[in-house]
Every structure is written in structure tokens, then in C-alpha cells.
Scaffold this motif. Structure first.
Motif, PDB file in Angstrom:
ATOM      1  N   LYS A 217       0.834  -1.194   0.000  1.00  0.00           N
ATOM      2  CA  LYS A 217       0.000   0.000   0.000  1.00  0.00           C
ATOM      3  C   LYS A 217       0.874   1.251   0.000  1.00  0.00           C
ATOM      4  N   ASP A 218       0.478   2.244  -0.805  1.00  0.00           N
ATOM      5  CA  ASP A 218       1.225   3.503  -0.849  1.00  0.00           C
ATOM      6  C   ASP A 218       1.078   4.250   0.475  1.00  0.00           C
ATOM      7  N   VAL A 219       2.205   4.709   1.010  1.00  0.00           N
ATOM      8  CA  VAL A 219       2.202   5.511   2.243  1.00  0.00           C
ATOM      9  C   VAL A 219       3.105   6.719   2.039  1.00  0.00           C
ATOM     10  N   ASP A 220       2.958   7.723   2.892  1.00  0.00           N
ATOM     11  CA  ASP A 220       3.769   8.943   2.781  1.00  0.00           C
ATOM     12  C   ASP A 220       5.070   8.857   3.568  1.00  0.00           C
ATOM     13  N   SER A 221       5.121   7.946   4.551  1.00  0.00           N
ATOM     14  CA  SER A 221       6.317   7.873   5.394  1.00  0.00           C
ATOM     15  C   SER A 221       6.447   6.497   6.023  1.00  0.00           C
ATOM     16  N   ALA A 222       7.635   6.235   6.563  1.00  0.00           N
ATOM     17  CA  ALA A 222       7.894   4.986   7.287  1.00  0.00           C
ATOM     18  C   ALA A 222       8.810   5.305   8.452  1.00  0.00           C
ATOM     19  N   LYS A 223       8.615   4.616   9.555  1.00  0.00           N
ATOM     20  CA  LYS A 223       9.389   4.896  10.775  1.00  0.00           C
ATOM     21  C   LYS A 223      10.401   3.793  11.051  1.00  0.00           C
ATOM     22  N   LYS A 224      11.207   4.023  12.073  1.00  0.00           N
ATOM     23  CA  LYS A 224      12.249   3.073  12.461  1.00  0.00           C
ATOM     24  C   LYS A 224      11.668   1.682  12.668  1.00  0.00           C
ATOM     25  N   GLY A 225      12.338   0.676  12.044  1.00  0.00           N
ATOM     26  CA  GLY A 225      11.906  -0.713  12.172  1.00  0.00           C
ATOM     27  C   GLY A 225      11.054  -1.197  11.022  1.00  0.00           C
ATOM     28  N   ASP A 226      10.462  -0.257  10.246  1.00  0.00           N
ATOM     29  CA  ASP A 226       9.616  -0.661   9.121  1.00  0.00           C
ATOM     30  C   ASP A 226      10.452  -1.196   7.968  1.00  0.00           C
ATOM     31  N   GLU A 227       9.925  -2.200   7.290  1.00  0.00           N
ATOM     32  CA  GLU A 227      10.519  -2.684   6.046  1.00  0.00           C
ATOM     33  C   GLU A 227       9.572  -2.296   4.921  1.00  0.00           C
ATOM     34  N   VAL A 228      10.068  -1.490   4.006  1.00  0.00           N
ATOM     35  CA  VAL A 228       9.221  -0.939   2.952  1.00  0.00           C
ATOM     36  C   VAL A 228       9.914  -1.019   1.603  1.00  0.00           C
ATOM     37  N   CYS A 229       9.134  -0.817   0.568  1.00  0.00           N
ATOM     38  CA  CYS A 229       9.679  -0.733  -0.788  1.00  0.00           C
ATOM     39  C   CYS A 229       9.689   0.732  -1.185  1.00  0.00           C
ATOM     40  N   ILE A 230      10.824   1.208  -1.666  1.00  0.00           N
ATOM     41  CA  ILE A 230      10.931   2.616  -2.025  1.00  0.00           C
ATOM     42  C   ILE A 230      11.269   2.790  -3.504  1.00  0.00           C
ATOM     43  N   LYS A 231      10.872   3.939  -4.037  1.00  0.00           N
ATOM     44  CA  LYS A 231      11.222   4.292  -5.415  1.00  0.00           C
ATOM     45  C   LYS A 231      12.039   5.569  -5.381  1.00  0.00           C
ATOM     46  N   ILE A 232      13.192   5.545  -6.029  1.00  0.00           N
ATOM     47  CA  ILE A 232      14.087   6.702  -6.064  1.00  0.00           C
ATOM     48  C   ILE A 232      14.258   7.152  -7.512  1.00  0.00           C
ATOM     49  N   GLU A 233      13.962   8.413  -7.768  1.00  0.00           N
ATOM     50  CA  GLU A 233      14.117   8.961  -9.111  1.00  0.00           C
ATOM     51  C   GLU A 233      15.239   9.994  -9.120  1.00  0.00           C
ATOM     52  N   PRO A 234      15.893  10.172 -10.267  1.00  0.00           N
ATOM     53  CA  PRO A 234      17.007  11.122 -10.331  1.00  0.00           C
ATOM     54  C   PRO A 234      16.568  12.552 -10.077  1.00  0.00           C
ATOM     55  N   VAL A 235      17.489  13.357  -9.563  1.00  0.00           N
ATOM     56  CA  VAL A 235      17.211  14.781  -9.369  1.00  0.00           C
ATOM     57  C   VAL A 235      17.012  15.417 -10.740  1.00  0.00           C
ATOM     58  N   PRO A 236      15.970  16.212 -10.925  1.00  0.00           N
ATOM     59  CA  PRO A 236      15.728  16.836 -12.232  1.00  0.00           C
ATOM     60  C   PRO A 236      16.979  17.542 -12.761  1.00  0.00           C
ATOM     61  N   GLY A 237      17.328  17.226 -14.004  1.00  0.00           N
ATOM     62  CA  GLY A 237      18.491  17.850 -14.622  1.00  0.00           C
ATOM     63  C   GLY A 237      19.780  17.061 -14.454  1.00  0.00           C
ATOM     64  N   GLU A 238      19.745  16.005 -13.622  1.00  0.00           N
ATOM     65  CA  GLU A 238      20.943  15.193 -13.413  1.00  0.00           C
ATOM     66  C   GLU A 238      20.775  13.821 -14.065  1.00  0.00           C
ATOM     67  N   ALA A 239      21.894  13.223 -14.439  1.00  0.00           N
ATOM     68  CA  ALA A 239      21.862  11.898 -15.053  1.00  0.00           C
ATOM     69  C   ALA A 239      21.491  10.866 -14.007  1.00  0.00           C
ATOM     70  N   PRO A 240      20.670   9.881 -14.372  1.00  0.00           N
ATOM     71  CA  PRO A 240      20.274   8.862 -13.414  1.00  0.00           C
ATOM     72  C   PRO A 240      21.455   7.986 -12.996  1.00  0.00           C
ATOM     73  N   ASN A 241      21.482   7.596 -11.715  1.00  0.00           N
ATOM     74  CA  ASN A 241      22.532   6.704 -11.201  1.00  0.00           C
ATOM     75  C   ASN A 241      22.072   5.259 -11.274  1.00  0.00           C
ATOM     76  N   VAL A 242      23.052   4.347 -11.302  1.00  0.00           N
ATOM     77  CA  VAL A 242      22.781   2.920 -11.342  1.00  0.00           C
ATOM     78  C   VAL A 242      23.041   2.359  -9.959  1.00  0.00           C
ATOM     79  N   TRP A 243      22.106   1.569  -9.436  1.00  0.00           N
ATOM     80  CA  TRP A 243      22.213   1.049  -8.078  1.00  0.00           C
ATOM     81  C   TRP A 243      23.487   0.241  -7.867  1.00  0.00           C
ATOM     82  N   SER A 244      23.919  -0.501  -8.881  1.00  0.00           N
ATOM     83  CA  SER A 244      25.081  -1.398  -8.728  1.00  0.00           C
ATOM     84  C   SER A 244      26.371  -0.635  -8.444  1.00  0.00           C
ATOM     85  N   THR A 245      26.388   0.678  -8.763  1.00  0.00           N
ATOM     86  CA  THR A 245      27.606   1.459  -8.543  1.00  0.00           C
ATOM     87  C   THR A 245      27.770   1.793  -7.075  1.00  0.00           C
ATOM     88  N   PHE A 246      26.754   1.560  -6.264  1.00  0.00           N
ATOM     89  CA  PHE A 246      26.840   1.887  -4.849  1.00  0.00           C
ATOM     90  C   PHE A 246      27.239   0.668  -4.021  1.00  0.00           C
TER      91      PHE A 246
END
Length: 246
Positions: A217-246
Motif C-alpha cells: 500500500k502507498d504511504v507517505d512515510s515509514a518509521k524506524k523498524g519498518d521494512e518498505v519498498c521505495i522508489k528513487i528517481e534522479p534529481v531533475p536535470g541530473e543523469a540517473p545513477n545505477v544502483w550497482s555502482t553503490f
């Protein structure tokens, strides 16, 4: 009690002492004394530098409203007896430079002149009018809550809430534009709009968190201890990063 019938009683302020003039030349003297009584009564009221403006029809109703505001911890910067006129709106408008929430006139059992209401609408001063104290209080508190909601929305993408996330490696679903992964909130709270970085990689910026799902279910926030799925989008105007580089 005594019932008084006379002309221009609408100009009488209830709560003041009644004086009787036996001679015509006493009228002006007694009038000055009555005005002085009212002035002293209003000057005895302790005002705050920042607060709402209060107007009532009688001295007694004004005192009752002020006592209620004091109990409710609502400061008042000005008081007056009588209808709301343009001069009152001008006084209240000074609060716009300091605290918008106090650019308010609470009109208890008094009328608001049309030109005063028009001026208030232009200047951004709110006038709340009611014949019952509790109704006046409810309208004012609703307005305060509305201002808080607007402020939160205004600074939603500016305020940053610190948090620490632990990536769940087996739950990395998309590694680039957008990054979608399962995480555990280790510390703080994570909210939609939070910028995400990697401290171990010289705080490299990953992007902006634009979505959180908890138990599918979509939520606006999550607190300590929660396991959630997140979506991260690039900052407008910047090239998208690849997760494997981290």
C-alpha cells in the motif's frame, strides 16, 4: 431591575456605570467621565505584541471573550468595543508583517461594516463573526489548522527528515531510473521527497525518494523498524545513477 426606554440606545455600552444629569450643563461633564471609565477599563487589559484583535458589543462580553482566549492560550494584541470598521482592519493588517495567523479580527456579537469587510478581503485579514463564543473559537481554530496544512504543503519538498536505511539485497527490483528496492528503516523516519545519498561513497547523491509502499500500500512515510519498498528517481536535470555502482 429598571428598564430604560430612550433615543439612540444603540450607542450605549453595556457594562459601564449609569449617570444622571440633573442640569443641562452637567451632560458634558458626565459624558467625559463615562468616556474616561471606558478608556481606563480598556487600558487595564494586558495586550501582547503579537496576537489577534478582539471586538465585542459590550464591556461584559469583551471580558468574557478575553477570559476564554486567555484560558485557550490565544494571545490578543488589540481590543475594542463596537462594530468592525476600516480602522480596525488596518490595525489587524500590521500582523501580516509578523505572524499571518494573527491577522485576524474576532467579532463577538457586533456587525462588520461592508467597507471594512471589503478592505479585509483585499488586505488578507480574516474576520470571524459570531454571537456565541464557542462558534467564534471553532472558526478561528479551523483557520489556524488550515494555515498549518498550507505551510506543511509549502515546505514539503524543502524540509529534510534525517533517516538511515538498510538495503535488502534480495529485494532490489530496479537498479536504474527509477531505482526500486526494499529497505529497512534503521533510524529516524523516511518520507516522500527525502533526498537519498550514500555516506560511504562520499555522500554521493542517489536521487529523490518519490514513493513508499508498506504491505503493498502507498504511504507517505515509514518509521524506524519498518521494512518498505521505495522508489528513487534522479534529481531533475541530473543523469540517473545505477544502483550497482553503490
Amino acid at each position: 431591575g429598571v428598564k430604560i426606554a430612550a433615543k439612540e440606545l444603540e450607542k450605549v455600552i453595556a457594562g459601564l456605570s449609569m449617570r444622571v444629569a440633573y442640569q443641562p450643563d452637567e451632560v458634558d461633564i458626565l459624558k467625559a467621565e463615562a468616556e474616561n471609565d471606558l478608556k481606563n477599563a480598556l487600558n487595564a487589559i494586558k495586550l501582547k505584541p503579537l496576537g489577534v484583535f478582539v471586538q465585542a458589543s459590550t464591556l461584559g462580553s469583551l471580558e468574557a471573550l478575553l477570559e476564554f482566549l486567555k484560558t485557550s492560550k490565544i494571545p490578543y494584541a488589540g481590543v475594542r468595543i463596537g462594530p468592525v470598521v476600516k480602522r480596525d482592519v488596518m490595525r489587524a493588517s500590521t500582523m501580516l508583517e509578523h505572524e499571518e495567523k494573527y491577522a485576524v479580527i474576532l467579532a463577538f456579537d457586533v456587525k462588520v461594516e461592508r467597507d471594512a469587510q471589503e478592505m479585509a478581503d483585499r488586505e488578507g485579514v480574516r474576520i470571524f463573526q459570531a454571537d456565541i463564543i464557542y462558534h467564534l473559537f471553532d472558526r478561528f481554530t479551523e483557520y489556524q489548522a488550515e494555515l498549518v496544512r498550507k505551510k506543511k504543503e509549502e515546505f514539503r519538498n524543502i524540509a529534510v527528515f534525517p533517516c538511515k536505511l538498510k538495503v535488502l539485497p534480495e529485494h532490489v527490483y530496479m537498479s536504474r531510473d527509477p531505482i526500486v528496492a526494499g529497505v529497512q528503516v534503521v533510524a529516524g523516519s523516511v518520507k516522500v521527497g527525502t533526498p537519498i545519498c550514500v555516506p560511504s561513497k562520499e555522500f554521493i547523491n542517489v536521487g529523490i525518494l518519490t514513493g513508499i509502499q508498506h504491505n503493498s500500500k502507498d504511504v507517505d512515510s515509514a518509521k524506524k523498524g519498518d521494512e518498505v519498498c521505495i522508489k528513487i528517481e534522479p534529481v531533475p536535470g541530473e543523469a540517473p545513477n545505477v544502483w550497482s555502482t553503490f
